[in-house]
Design a protein around this motif. Sequence first.
Motif, PDB file in Angstrom:
ATOM      1  N   PRO A 289     -15.943  13.727  -2.704  1.00 13.14           N
ATOM      2  CA  PRO A 289     -14.701  12.994  -2.983  1.00 13.14           C
ATOM      3  C   PRO A 289     -14.899  11.787  -3.893  1.00 13.14           C
ATOM      4  CG  PRO A 289     -15.431  12.619  -0.723  1.00 13.14           C
ATOM      5  CD  PRO A 289     -16.292  13.709  -1.274  1.00 13.14           C
ATOM      6  N   PHE A 290     -16.121  11.297  -3.995  1.00 15.71           N
ATOM      7  CA  PHE A 290     -16.359  10.165  -4.886  1.00 15.71           C
ATOM      8  C   PHE A 290     -16.245  10.568  -6.359  1.00 15.71           C
ATOM      9  CE2 PHE A 290     -18.582   8.559  -1.050  1.00 15.71           C
ATOM     10  CZ  PHE A 290     -17.889   7.366  -0.909  1.00 15.71           C
ATOM     11  N   ASN A 291     -16.212  11.858  -6.619  1.00 15.32           N
ATOM     12  CA  ASN A 291     -16.015  12.333  -7.990  1.00 15.32           C
ATOM     13  C   ASN A 291     -14.545  12.604  -8.306  1.00 15.32           C
ATOM     14  OD1 ASN A 291     -18.755  12.243  -8.569  1.00 15.32           O
ATOM     15  ND2 ASN A 291     -19.114  14.346  -7.887  1.00 15.32           N
ATOM     16  N   SER A 292     -13.666  12.313  -7.364  1.00  9.86           N
ATOM     17  CA  SER A 292     -12.237  12.553  -7.582  1.00  9.86           C
ATOM     18  C   SER A 292     -11.634  11.456  -8.450  1.00  9.86           C
ATOM     19  CB  SER A 292     -11.490  12.575  -6.240  1.00  9.86           C
ATOM     20  OG  SER A 292     -11.984  13.591  -5.406  1.00  9.86           O
ATOM     21  N   PRO A 293     -10.688  11.802  -9.322  1.00 11.28           N
ATOM     22  CA  PRO A 293      -9.983  10.763 -10.087  1.00 11.28           C
ATOM     23  C   PRO A 293      -9.208   9.857  -9.138  1.00 11.28           C
ATOM     24  CG  PRO A 293      -8.898  12.890 -10.335  1.00 11.28           C
ATOM     25  CD  PRO A 293     -10.189  13.153  -9.626  1.00 11.28           C
ATOM     26  N   GLN A 294      -9.212   8.565  -9.405  1.00  9.91           N
ATOM     27  CA  GLN A 294      -8.632   7.595  -8.477  1.00  9.91           C
ATOM     28  C   GLN A 294      -7.239   7.104  -8.870  1.00  9.91           C
ATOM     29  OE1 GLN A 294     -10.129   6.514  -5.354  1.00  9.91           O
ATOM     30  NE2 GLN A 294     -10.940   8.514  -5.954  1.00  9.91           N
ATOM     31  N   TYR A 295      -6.824   7.321 -10.100  1.00  5.24           N
ATOM     32  CA  TYR A 295      -5.469   6.951 -10.539  1.00  5.24           C
ATOM     33  C   TYR A 295      -5.173   5.460 -10.298  1.00  5.24           C
ATOM     34  CZ  TYR A 295      -4.944  12.045 -10.325  1.00  5.24           C
ATOM     35  OH  TYR A 295      -5.116  13.400 -10.491  1.00  5.24           O
ATOM     36  N   LEU A 296      -6.155   4.608 -10.532  1.00 10.38           N
ATOM     37  CA  LEU A 296      -5.973   3.183 -10.237  1.00 10.38           C
ATOM     38  C   LEU A 296      -4.877   2.549 -11.088  1.00 10.38           C
ATOM     39  CD1 LEU A 296      -9.633   1.908  -9.706  1.00 10.38           C
ATOM     40  CD2 LEU A 296      -8.032   2.876  -8.051  1.00 10.38           C
ATOM     41  N   HIS A 297      -4.574   3.165 -12.217  1.00 10.10           N
ATOM     42  CA  HIS A 297      -3.510   2.626 -13.068  1.00 10.10           C
ATOM     43  C   HIS A 297      -2.152   2.690 -12.369  1.00 10.10           C
ATOM     44  CE1 HIS A 297      -3.549   6.940 -13.661  1.00 10.10           C
ATOM     45  NE2 HIS A 297      -2.359   6.891 -14.223  1.00 10.10           N
ATOM     46  N   ILE A 298      -2.010   3.587 -11.384  1.00  6.56           N
ATOM     47  CA  ILE A 298      -0.731   3.673 -10.662  1.00  6.56           C
ATOM     48  C   ILE A 298      -0.512   2.413  -9.833  1.00  6.56           C
ATOM     49  CG2 ILE A 298       0.511   4.904  -8.835  1.00  6.56           C
ATOM     50  CD1 ILE A 298      -0.703   7.494  -9.907  1.00  6.56           C
ATOM     51  N   PHE A 299      -1.577   1.919  -9.199  1.00  2.00           N
ATOM     52  CA  PHE A 299      -1.455   0.663  -8.450  1.00  2.00           C
ATOM     53  C   PHE A 299      -1.092  -0.476  -9.398  1.00  2.00           C
ATOM     54  CE2 PHE A 299      -3.237  -3.323  -6.876  1.00  2.00           C
ATOM     55  CZ  PHE A 299      -2.711  -3.381  -5.592  1.00  2.00           C
ATOM     56  N   THR A 300      -1.763  -0.533 -10.537  1.00  2.00           N
ATOM     57  CA  THR A 300      -1.474  -1.580 -11.520  1.00  2.00           C
ATOM     58  C   THR A 300      -0.033  -1.481 -12.002  1.00  2.00           C
ATOM     59  OG1 THR A 300      -3.787  -1.491 -12.227  1.00  2.00           O
ATOM     60  CG2 THR A 300      -2.241  -2.605 -13.696  1.00  2.00           C
ATOM     61  N   TRP A 301       0.423  -0.255 -12.213  1.00  2.00           N
ATOM     62  CA  TRP A 301       1.815  -0.044 -12.639  1.00  2.00           C
ATOM     63  C   TRP A 301       2.783  -0.560 -11.583  1.00  2.00           C
ATOM     64  CZ3 TRP A 301       5.235   3.742 -10.371  1.00  2.00           C
ATOM     65  CH2 TRP A 301       6.469   3.864 -11.033  1.00  2.00           C
ATOM     66  N   ARG A 302       2.553  -0.222 -10.321  1.00  2.00           N
ATOM     67  CA  ARG A 302       3.470  -0.665  -9.270  1.00  2.00           C
ATOM     68  C   ARG A 302       3.490  -2.185  -9.147  1.00  2.00           C
ATOM     69  NH1 ARG A 302       1.292   3.226  -5.172  1.00  2.00           N
ATOM     70  NH2 ARG A 302       2.462   5.172  -5.361  1.00  2.00           N
TER      71      ARG A 302
END
Length: 401
Positions: A289-302
């Motif tokens: 699971p550590f190789n999964s994309p994290q989509y951190l930009h979604i948190f920044t967007w919110r």
Amino acid sequence: MSATIDIDANRTLLNRYRFVLHGTMHTLAGWLPQSATFELKCELGRAIWECAQHVNALYLRLREIQSPAFQPPPDEALVHLMAELPHAPDEFGIALAWQDVIVPDLIRALEHHENATFPNSDQPSVYAAHHILLDLRDQQKRLHLVIETARAEGRIKADAETWRDYVQVLLDAAGGVSGNGSRAVTPTSAPACRHAFETPREARRDERFTRPGADEELMPDEADYDRHTVEEFERYSTEMLAAETVAVVMHSFPRMPWGFQFDSARHLYDEVRHCLMGFEWMRQRGFDPFNSPQYLHIFTWRTQFPPVMQYCLLTMGNEVHAFPYRHRRVEEHKKTGDALSEQFVRYDIADETQHVRFGKRWLPEMLKHVGEPKSTDDYVAATISVWENEYKTGKLSLNVE
């Protein structure tokens, strides 16, 4: 043995315990997104929920013996301690302050309390203290392992230790959690490592996470059961993002009714559990699971939006609209005999149903709280328009200040 805590002392003590746990809950919520170490992040999420359980247990007792149930303690030193706690230099500074300083003293105070109050007349307080102690002792064991692992890896820096020692001095100045200890002199200045807390605008992950951004490939079609299911549970493993959004919202509304804070702590920890559910599924199937994309930009967007809008985007956007897909997935998992996947998704549906109820219950109160002139329906409609135009399309507008 005769009781040494009378009802007046009982009120004072229970309110002090409540104040410390309540303040810690909000502090940890503020720190959740910016704590990078995965195991620590998960433990902080659980501690937030457990703090809420403990505050609620004390609230139920306090409302029977004082009014209002929640009162600021008339102790400037204790108030100062909790006001300083968030300004730790890093995630391990906050963890050490809680684990090494506040929790041990709180345990000592509660151990004394359950034996020193009236065992029959005050049994509700004894019951609350006893069950809080069970949680705190277990929490100590789990956090000790996380902290000692980090220490062995050289992740705990001198500033974190300095902050822990500073919080110890502040606690001593308050006479401990109970206020009954000998009082040290309140320090006139904070250590140089003190870092003024700011509500996080970005979520952090440790170096084991190799893909902080989005998945560049489209999600496989649902007809391709095997590949789609891998992606389905990979997405579950990223639901820490939802926990982090709820944490920011929760931290931003400390004066909302207690019911909102209690529900938000549960909402937050549900999302931590969903993330761990994804981790468990992936590891059982041989994926990292550590190789999964994290989509951190979604948190920044919110986080560029006001906290009430963040809450609306999550509850009335992501969560309301997820049910048709989730129910389809349950049926597909049943057809293929994948009992683990079926059970995981059914538990998720149960949690998300409750989260939507939370949103419908608390959004009107939040809008009143911030003085929003729009009606709830109009506000939700405007927010969902943003969600559909940006989140669903993946075309997120990021306003970088």
